[in-house]
Design a protein around this motif. Structure first.
Motif, PDB file in Angstrom:
ATOM      1  N   ARG A 100       0.861  -1.190   0.000  1.00 58.59           N
ATOM      2  CA  ARG A 100       0.000   0.000   0.000  1.00 58.59           C
ATOM      3  C   ARG A 100       0.897   1.240   0.000  1.00 58.59           C
ATOM      4  NH1 ARG A 100      -4.300   1.182   4.804  1.00 58.59           N
ATOM      5  NH2 ARG A 100      -4.787   3.315   4.205  1.00 58.59           N
ATOM      6  N   LEU A 101       0.614   2.174  -0.886  1.00 56.88           N
ATOM      7  CA  LEU A 101       1.421   3.381  -1.013  1.00 56.88           C
ATOM      8  C   LEU A 101       0.688   4.603  -0.470  1.00 56.88           C
ATOM      9  CD1 LEU A 101       2.676   2.979  -4.703  1.00 56.88           C
ATOM     10  CD2 LEU A 101       3.779   2.169  -2.596  1.00 56.88           C
ATOM     11  N   ILE A 102       1.441   5.535   0.080  1.00 56.22           N
ATOM     12  CA  ILE A 102       0.911   6.851   0.415  1.00 56.22           C
ATOM     13  C   ILE A 102       1.036   7.738  -0.821  1.00 56.22           C
ATOM     14  CG2 ILE A 102       1.287   8.930   1.805  1.00 56.22           C
ATOM     15  CD1 ILE A 102       2.115   7.009   4.101  1.00 56.22           C
ATOM     16  N   ASP A 103       2.155   7.616  -1.515  1.00 60.12           N
ATOM     17  CA  ASP A 103       2.407   8.373  -2.738  1.00 60.12           C
ATOM     18  C   ASP A 103       2.476   7.411  -3.919  1.00 60.12           C
ATOM     19  OD1 ASP A 103       2.877  11.051  -1.557  1.00 60.12           O
ATOM     20  OD2 ASP A 103       4.599  10.065  -0.633  1.00 60.12           O
ATOM     21  N   SER A 104       1.577   7.575  -4.880  1.00 55.20           N
ATOM     22  CA  SER A 104       1.608   6.704  -6.055  1.00 55.20           C
ATOM     23  C   SER A 104       2.632   7.196  -7.078  1.00 55.20           C
ATOM     24  CB  SER A 104       0.229   6.599  -6.692  1.00 55.20           C
ATOM     25  OG  SER A 104      -0.232   7.876  -7.072  1.00 55.20           O
ATOM     26  N   GLN A 105       2.989   8.475  -6.991  1.00 52.31           N
ATOM     27  CA  GLN A 105       3.992   9.072  -7.870  1.00 52.31           C
ATOM     28  C   GLN A 105       5.007   9.830  -7.011  1.00 52.31           C
ATOM     29  OE1 GLN A 105       4.080   8.782 -11.267  1.00 52.31           O
ATOM     30  NE2 GLN A 105       2.371   7.368 -11.011  1.00 52.31           N
ATOM     31  N   PRO A 106       6.242   9.951  -7.471  1.00 57.69           N
ATOM     32  CA  PRO A 106       7.230  10.740  -6.715  1.00 57.69           C
ATOM     33  C   PRO A 106       6.796  12.201  -6.612  1.00 57.69           C
ATOM     34  CG  PRO A 106       8.296   9.460  -8.446  1.00 57.69           C
ATOM     35  CD  PRO A 106       6.824   9.352  -8.666  1.00 57.69           C
ATOM     36  N   ARG A 107       7.197  12.827  -5.509  1.00 61.63           N
ATOM     37  CA  ARG A 107       6.951  14.260  -5.327  1.00 61.63           C
ATOM     38  C   ARG A 107       8.220  14.896  -4.789  1.00 61.63           C
ATOM     39  NH1 ARG A 107       4.668  14.919   0.459  1.00 61.63           N
ATOM     40  NH2 ARG A 107       4.496  12.770   1.169  1.00 61.63           N
ATOM     41  N   LYS A 108       8.252  16.213  -4.774  1.00 59.83           N
ATOM     42  CA  LYS A 108       9.443  16.942  -4.335  1.00 59.83           C
ATOM     43  C   LYS A 108       9.574  16.873  -2.823  1.00 59.83           C
ATOM     44  CE  LYS A 108      11.648  21.475  -4.633  1.00 59.83           C
ATOM     45  NZ  LYS A 108      11.817  21.802  -3.227  1.00 59.83           N
ATOM     46  N   GLY A 109      10.776  16.555  -2.366  1.00 62.55           N
ATOM     47  CA  GLY A 109      11.070  16.514  -0.945  1.00 62.55           C
ATOM     48  C   GLY A 109      12.208  17.455  -0.604  1.00 62.55           C
ATOM     49  N   ALA A 110      12.686  17.368   0.616  1.00 68.74           N
ATOM     50  CA  ALA A 110      13.801  18.192   1.081  1.00 68.74           C
ATOM     51  C   ALA A 110      15.055  17.884   0.263  1.00 68.74           C
ATOM     52  CB  ALA A 110      14.059  17.936   2.564  1.00 68.74           C
ATOM     53  N   LEU A 113      15.303  16.306  -3.482  1.00 68.03           N
ATOM     54  CA  LEU A 113      15.121  14.909  -3.852  1.00 68.03           C
ATOM     55  C   LEU A 113      13.677  14.622  -4.238  1.00 68.03           C
ATOM     56  CD1 LEU A 113      17.202  13.152  -1.045  1.00 68.03           C
ATOM     57  CD2 LEU A 113      17.886  13.578  -3.403  1.00 68.03           C
ATOM     58  N   GLN A 114      13.487  13.598  -5.039  1.00 69.47           N
ATOM     59  CA  GLN A 114      12.170  13.050  -5.323  1.00 69.47           C
ATOM     60  C   GLN A 114      11.885  12.031  -4.229  1.00 69.47           C
ATOM     61  OE1 GLN A 114       9.930  13.677  -8.094  1.00 69.47           O
ATOM     62  NE2 GLN A 114      11.217  15.491  -7.938  1.00 69.47           N
ATOM     63  N   ILE A 115      10.675  12.040  -3.690  1.00 68.91           N
ATOM     64  CA  ILE A 115      10.334  11.135  -2.597  1.00 68.91           C
ATOM     65  C   ILE A 115       9.000  10.454  -2.840  1.00 68.91           C
ATOM     66  CG2 ILE A 115      11.626  12.513  -0.920  1.00 68.91           C
ATOM     67  CD1 ILE A 115       8.828  13.458   0.156  1.00 68.91           C
ATOM     68  N   GLY A 116       8.792   9.349  -2.142  1.00 68.06           N
ATOM     69  CA  GLY A 116       7.519   8.660  -2.142  1.00 68.06           C
ATOM     70  C   GLY A 116       7.446   7.772  -0.913  1.00 68.06           C
ATOM     71  N   PHE A 117       6.300   7.805  -0.219  1.00 68.36           N
ATOM     72  CA  PHE A 117       6.148   7.050   1.020  1.00 68.36           C
ATOM     73  C   PHE A 117       5.329   5.786   0.822  1.00 68.36           C
ATOM     74  CE2 PHE A 117       7.346  11.136   2.791  1.00 68.36           C
ATOM     75  CZ  PHE A 117       8.124  10.780   3.884  1.00 68.36           C
ATOM     76  N   LEU A 118       5.697   4.749   1.560  1.00 72.46           N
ATOM     77  CA  LEU A 118       4.960   3.499   1.624  1.00 72.46           C
ATOM     78  C   LEU A 118       4.171   3.496   2.925  1.00 72.46           C
ATOM     79  CD1 LEU A 118       7.512   3.068  -0.192  1.00 72.46           C
ATOM     80  CD2 LEU A 118       7.305   0.669   0.351  1.00 72.46           C
ATOM     81  N   HIS A 119       2.964   2.976   2.902  1.00 74.47           N
ATOM     82  CA  HIS A 119       2.104   3.007   4.082  1.00 74.47           C
ATOM     83  C   HIS A 119       2.615   2.020   5.134  1.00 74.47           C
ATOM     84  CE1 HIS A 119      -1.372   3.142   6.657  1.00 74.47           C
ATOM     85  NE2 HIS A 119      -1.805   4.171   5.939  1.00 74.47           N
ATOM     86  N   LEU A 127       6.933   3.554   8.829  1.00 74.51           N
ATOM     87  CA  LEU A 127       6.755   4.423   7.672  1.00 74.51           C
ATOM     88  C   LEU A 127       8.064   4.426   6.901  1.00 74.51           C
ATOM     89  CD1 LEU A 127       5.057   6.494   6.078  1.00 74.51           C
ATOM     90  CD2 LEU A 127       5.939   8.250   7.636  1.00 74.51           C
ATOM     91  N   MET A 128       8.008   4.033   5.637  1.00 77.09           N
ATOM     92  CA  MET A 128       9.205   3.980   4.799  1.00 77.09           C
ATOM     93  C   MET A 128       9.084   4.967   3.657  1.00 77.09           C
ATOM     94  SD  MET A 128      10.203  -0.004   4.658  1.00 77.09           S
ATOM     95  CE  MET A 128      10.462  -0.908   6.192  1.00 77.09           C
ATOM     96  N   GLU A 129      10.214   5.560   3.327  1.00 78.41           N
ATOM     97  CA  GLU A 129      10.290   6.539   2.250  1.00 78.41           C
ATOM     98  C   GLU A 129      11.317   6.064   1.233  1.00 78.41           C
ATOM     99  OE1 GLU A 129      11.393  11.288   1.722  1.00 78.41           O
ATOM    100  OE2 GLU A 129      11.903  10.273   3.571  1.00 78.41           O
ATOM    101  N   PHE A 130      10.983   6.195  -0.037  1.00 77.86           N
ATOM    102  CA  PHE A 130      11.960   6.014  -1.100  1.00 77.86           C
ATOM    103  C   PHE A 130      12.363   7.408  -1.544  1.00 77.86           C
ATOM    104  CE2 PHE A 130       9.884   1.812  -2.722  1.00 77.86           C
ATOM    105  CZ  PHE A 130      10.486   1.103  -1.680  1.00 77.86           C
ATOM    106  N   CYS A 131      13.636   7.631  -1.744  1.00 81.00           N
ATOM    107  CA  CYS A 131      14.065   8.938  -2.225  1.00 81.00           C
ATOM    108  C   CYS A 131      15.233   8.794  -3.183  1.00 81.00           C
ATOM    109  CB  CYS A 131      14.382   9.895  -1.081  1.00 81.00           C
ATOM    110  SG  CYS A 131      15.611   9.314   0.060  1.00 81.00           S
ATOM    111  N   GLY A 132      15.350   9.766  -4.067  1.00 82.31           N
ATOM    112  CA  GLY A 132      16.428   9.755  -5.042  1.00 82.31           C
ATOM    113  C   GLY A 132      16.386  10.989  -5.914  1.00 82.31           C
TER     114      GLY A 132
END
Length: 134
Positions: A100-110, A113-119, A127-132
């Motif tokens: 289950r995702l919180i973010d279905s697409q990457p968004r701008k983070g600090a 970076l591009q970020i996206g969270f997993l529920h 709470l896990m975040e992917f960033c790059g």
């Protein structure tokens, strides 16, 4: 797609200045950046520990996600962020595996970076975040 490393550990705090003082004065770490992310209703401060960063998070809005987290759980570890080569691809891969995702697409983070969270309900309560950069 697997993470290249732990990018940072996010810690929710009630008072950013007080927390910065602790990390600086007690642990001897240097705060190298403070940034406000308006759309996430948060102000951040970063410290480097080896190759990993600590990100302190203070809510800028009583209704923001970090404020709600602190209200529910108190201050403390908020999330673990994993560096990914391609955040969009990593999110799609997780979704395909039933996460289950919180973010279905990457968004701008600090830090740009591009970020996206997993529920956390799909990641054993963390709470896990992917960033790059992509």
């Amino acid at each position: 797609m697997k993470p290249t490393h732990i990018e940072h550990i996010g810690i929710a705090v009630e008072d950013l200045e007080m927390a910065i003082s602790y990390y600086r004065d007690v642990l001897g770490l240097e705060c190298y950046a403070v940034e406000e992310i308006e759309d996430q209703k948060v102000k951040t401060a970063f410290f480097k520990v080896g190759d990993t960063k600590i990100e302190l998070l203070e809510s800028t809005d009583r209704e923001g996600p970090v404020a709600r987290f602190i209200e529910k759980r108190g201050p403390g570890v908020h999330h673990i962020a994993f560096a990914m080569e391609n955040v969009g691809e990593a999110l799609n891969n997780a979704r395909e595996k039933g996460i289950r995702l919180i973010d279905s697409q990457p968004r701008k983070g600090a830090e740009g970076l591009q970020i996206g969270f997993l529920h956390p309900k799909s990641t054993f309560g963390v709470l896990m975040e992917f960033c790059g950069k992509k």
